[in-house]
Design a protein around this motif. Sequence first.
Motif, PDB file in Angstrom:
ATOM      1  N   VAL A  99     -73.141   9.038  82.877  1.00 29.01           N
ATOM      2  CA  VAL A  99     -72.049   9.564  82.073  1.00 29.01           C
ATOM      3  C   VAL A  99     -71.789  10.993  82.492  1.00 29.01           C
ATOM      4  CG1 VAL A  99     -71.189  10.065  79.757  1.00 29.01           C
ATOM      5  CG2 VAL A  99     -72.705   8.108  80.120  1.00 29.01           C
ATOM      6  N   ASN A 100     -70.523  11.302  82.758  1.00 28.07           N
ATOM      7  CA  ASN A 100     -70.130  12.654  83.133  1.00 28.07           C
ATOM      8  C   ASN A 100     -68.960  13.076  82.261  1.00 28.07           C
ATOM      9  OD1 ASN A 100     -69.758  15.091  84.368  1.00 28.07           O
ATOM     10  ND2 ASN A 100     -68.988  14.282  86.303  1.00 28.07           N
ATOM     11  N   ALA A 101     -69.193  14.021  81.387  1.00 30.73           N
ATOM     12  CA  ALA A 101     -68.150  14.508  80.487  1.00 30.73           C
ATOM     13  C   ALA A 101     -68.014  16.012  80.661  1.00 30.73           C
ATOM     14  CB  ALA A 101     -68.481  14.154  79.041  1.00 30.73           C
ATOM     15  N   LYS A 102     -67.086  16.421  81.475  1.00 35.43           N
ATOM     16  CA  LYS A 102     -66.881  17.841  81.739  1.00 35.43           C
ATOM     17  C   LYS A 102     -65.386  18.143  81.736  1.00 35.43           C
ATOM     18  CE  LYS A 102     -71.061  18.521  84.531  1.00 35.43           C
ATOM     19  NZ  LYS A 102     -71.605  18.879  85.863  1.00 35.43           N
ATOM     20  N   ASP A 103     -65.050  19.286  81.148  1.00 33.37           N
ATOM     21  CA  ASP A 103     -63.654  19.701  81.040  1.00 33.37           C
ATOM     22  C   ASP A 103     -62.856  18.588  80.363  1.00 33.37           C
ATOM     23  OD1 ASP A 103     -64.309  22.095  82.342  1.00 33.37           O
ATOM     24  OD2 ASP A 103     -64.063  21.148  84.300  1.00 33.37           O
ATOM     25  N   ASN A 104     -61.846  18.055  81.043  1.00 41.23           N
ATOM     26  CA  ASN A 104     -61.033  16.980  80.463  1.00 41.23           C
ATOM     27  C   ASN A 104     -61.318  15.632  81.116  1.00 41.23           C
ATOM     28  OD1 ASN A 104     -59.604  18.689  78.673  1.00 41.23           O
ATOM     29  ND2 ASN A 104     -58.287  19.364  80.366  1.00 41.23           N
ATOM     30  N   THR A 105     -62.422  15.552  81.851  1.00 44.43           N
ATOM     31  CA  THR A 105     -62.742  14.315  82.571  1.00 44.43           C
ATOM     32  C   THR A 105     -63.938  13.611  81.943  1.00 44.43           C
ATOM     33  OG1 THR A 105     -61.939  15.278  84.647  1.00 44.43           O
ATOM     34  CG2 THR A 105     -63.349  13.333  84.805  1.00 44.43           C
ATOM     35  N   LEU A 136     -61.074  12.616  95.561  1.00 41.67           N
ATOM     36  CA  LEU A 136     -61.565  13.929  95.984  1.00 41.67           C
ATOM     37  C   LEU A 136     -62.254  14.666  94.838  1.00 41.67           C
ATOM     38  CD1 LEU A 136     -61.775  16.136  98.133  1.00 41.67           C
ATOM     39  CD2 LEU A 136     -59.492  16.928  97.428  1.00 41.67           C
ATOM     40  N   LYS A 137     -61.721  14.547  93.633  1.00 36.34           N
ATOM     41  CA  LYS A 137     -62.295  15.262  92.498  1.00 36.34           C
ATOM     42  C   LYS A 137     -63.744  14.839  92.258  1.00 36.34           C
ATOM     43  CE  LYS A 137     -61.546  16.205  87.586  1.00 36.34           C
ATOM     44  NZ  LYS A 137     -61.537  17.679  87.732  1.00 36.34           N
ATOM     45  N   LYS A 184     -56.171   6.594  82.789  1.00 36.30           N
ATOM     46  CA  LYS A 184     -57.384   5.828  83.092  1.00 36.30           C
ATOM     47  C   LYS A 184     -57.342   5.306  84.524  1.00 36.30           C
ATOM     48  CE  LYS A 184     -57.883   1.569  81.682  1.00 36.30           C
ATOM     49  NZ  LYS A 184     -58.074   0.388  80.827  1.00 36.30           N
ATOM     50  N   LYS A 185     -58.474   5.464  85.230  1.00 33.32           N
ATOM     51  CA  LYS A 185     -58.620   4.908  86.570  1.00 33.32           C
ATOM     52  C   LYS A 185     -59.917   4.121  86.633  1.00 33.32           C
ATOM     53  CE  LYS A 185     -56.081   8.529  89.050  1.00 33.32           C
ATOM     54  NZ  LYS A 185     -56.156   9.555  90.135  1.00 33.32           N
ATOM     55  N   GLU A 186     -59.844   2.907  87.146  1.00 32.94           N
ATOM     56  CA  GLU A 186     -61.039   2.077  87.289  1.00 32.94           C
ATOM     57  C   GLU A 186     -61.399   1.961  88.762  1.00 32.94           C
ATOM     58  OE1 GLU A 186     -61.238  -1.524  84.940  1.00 32.94           O
ATOM     59  OE2 GLU A 186     -59.498  -0.872  83.766  1.00 32.94           O
ATOM     60  N   GLY A 187     -62.684   1.861  89.048  1.00 34.78           N
ATOM     61  CA  GLY A 187     -63.132   1.760  90.420  1.00 34.78           C
ATOM     62  C   GLY A 187     -64.440   1.001  90.528  1.00 34.78           C
ATOM     63  N   LYS A 188     -65.036   1.038  91.706  1.00 38.95           N
ATOM     64  CA  LYS A 188     -66.296   0.344  91.942  1.00 38.95           C
ATOM     65  C   LYS A 188     -67.237   1.235  92.743  1.00 38.95           C
ATOM     66  CE  LYS A 188     -64.402  -4.365  91.857  1.00 38.95           C
ATOM     67  NZ  LYS A 188     -64.285  -5.645  92.587  1.00 38.95           N
ATOM     68  N   THR A 189     -68.528   0.942  92.646  1.00 35.71           N
ATOM     69  CA  THR A 189     -69.528   1.656  93.422  1.00 35.71           C
ATOM     70  C   THR A 189     -70.544   0.663  93.969  1.00 35.71           C
ATOM     71  OG1 THR A 189     -71.213   3.397  93.392  1.00 35.71           O
ATOM     72  CG2 THR A 189     -70.965   2.093  91.391  1.00 35.71           C
ATOM     73  N   THR A 240     -69.576  -3.648  83.766  1.00 37.98           N
ATOM     74  CA  THR A 240     -70.763  -4.338  84.275  1.00 37.98           C
ATOM     75  C   THR A 240     -71.172  -3.695  85.595  1.00 37.98           C
ATOM     76  OG1 THR A 240     -69.333  -5.999  85.330  1.00 37.98           O
ATOM     77  CG2 THR A 240     -70.174  -6.511  83.134  1.00 37.98           C
ATOM     78  N   LYS A 241     -72.232  -4.200  86.189  1.00 36.39           N
ATOM     79  CA  LYS A 241     -72.808  -3.606  87.388  1.00 36.39           C
ATOM     80  C   LYS A 241     -71.754  -3.335  88.467  1.00 36.39           C
ATOM     81  CE  LYS A 241     -76.346  -4.347  90.922  1.00 36.39           C
ATOM     82  NZ  LYS A 241     -77.425  -5.227  91.420  1.00 36.39           N
ATOM     83  N   GLY A 242     -71.747  -2.099  88.969  1.00 39.83           N
ATOM     84  CA  GLY A 242     -70.845  -1.730  90.057  1.00 39.83           C
ATOM     85  C   GLY A 242     -69.483  -1.234  89.607  1.00 39.83           C
ATOM     86  N   MET A 243     -69.219  -1.243  88.313  1.00 37.85           N
ATOM     87  CA  MET A 243     -67.916  -0.811  87.812  1.00 37.85           C
ATOM     88  C   MET A 243     -67.988   0.634  87.320  1.00 37.85           C
ATOM     89  SD  MET A 243     -66.747  -4.195  85.645  1.00 37.85           S
ATOM     90  CE  MET A 243     -65.218  -3.397  85.114  1.00 37.85           C
ATOM     91  N   LEU A 244     -66.879   1.347  87.450  1.00 35.75           N
ATOM     92  CA  LEU A 244     -66.790   2.702  86.906  1.00 35.75           C
ATOM     93  C   LEU A 244     -65.389   2.917  86.359  1.00 35.75           C
ATOM     94  CD1 LEU A 244     -65.102   4.938  88.874  1.00 35.75           C
ATOM     95  CD2 LEU A 244     -67.000   4.388  90.397  1.00 35.75           C
ATOM     96  N   VAL A 245     -65.281   3.832  85.415  1.00 33.43           N
ATOM     97  CA  VAL A 245     -63.984   4.170  84.839  1.00 33.43           C
ATOM     98  C   VAL A 245     -63.927   5.680  84.641  1.00 33.43           C
ATOM     99  CG1 VAL A 245     -64.769   3.863  82.438  1.00 33.43           C
ATOM    100  CG2 VAL A 245     -62.333   3.666  82.992  1.00 33.43           C
ATOM    101  N   THR A 246     -62.751   6.241  84.878  1.00 33.80           N
ATOM    102  CA  THR A 246     -62.537   7.678  84.713  1.00 33.80           C
ATOM    103  C   THR A 246     -61.320   7.901  83.823  1.00 33.80           C
ATOM    104  OG1 THR A 246     -63.418   8.107  86.934  1.00 33.80           O
ATOM    105  CG2 THR A 246     -62.142   9.864  85.881  1.00 33.80           C
TER     106      THR A 246
END
Length: 299
Positions: free
Chosen positions: A170-176, A236-237, A210-215, A198-204
């Motif tokens: 979990v990363n909660a900094k500034d407005n992100t 980049l952010k 909202k942006k969804e991605g994978k890792t 679930t495993k491998g999913m991320l959301v920002t």
Amino acid sequence: MDEDYKLAKWLNNELTTEELAEFKQNPDFPLYEKIKENSARLKTPAFDQDKMLSNVVATKKATKVVKLQQNWFVRIAAVLVIALGLSFFMVNSFKEKYYGTELTQTVNLPDNSEVIVNKNSSIEYKTFFWKNNRTIDLKGEAYFKVAKGKTFEVNTNLGKVTVLGTQFNVNAKDNTFEVTCYEGKVKVKYKNQELILTKGMLVTFENDSKKEGKTTLSMPNWASDEIEMSFTNQNLKTIITDIENTYNVTIKTNTIATEQLFTGKLPSNNLDVALQIIASTYHLQINKSNETSFELVKK
């Protein structure tokens, strides 16, 4: 013997040796001792028993006065009031707080879950009644490895994460507000939005978008002992944040607006090379203010 009666006698130092030995076996005895210790510090107005008795006699001369040896009800009521006040104090004061300053810090929770607190971040939770209050307050970033079958909630100023037997960041900094699930499943709440990762999913979430991605990583770069940071389709952010956390530096990118994603590896033991790779990929120029402050601008 009634428990309240025993407690009152103990407070009045009237227990026999045998009764005292038995009373000390009570699992709540340590709490009673804390109550007694703290209540001894309280100051109450002096009680003039003779004056009160005189007033009662003057008001009702015909009333037969019987001097009570002990007013158990008043004593027990006082103990209960003090106990409630002290319990409130203990629940709100018995907290653990951990900071990641120049280094990350690993914390073991009461249920054997593990938290790695990132640099310039902190977690806080109440140790008193942990079983009934499984809540962690997070400022910044932390990586959680939840013990099997355990659950708790992570609160940030931007959103909440509810977990069950999983590994996540979990990363909660500034407005992100960014949550990445590395194993198991997590429930993410952001304002009026709710979703399951679930495993491998991320959301920002950033400024209500909202942006969804994978890792493909098994854990976040900053929490790993690897000498390389790996990225798969990261913006980049996010990459800049990882570099800042890994090297404990500040990198400004205010003038850059790009949707280009990055897949590749950056060294976690050579800042100059890491910055050069990013600058080359995004066609940027590196401006160095000092050893810990940089700015990336468009060429």
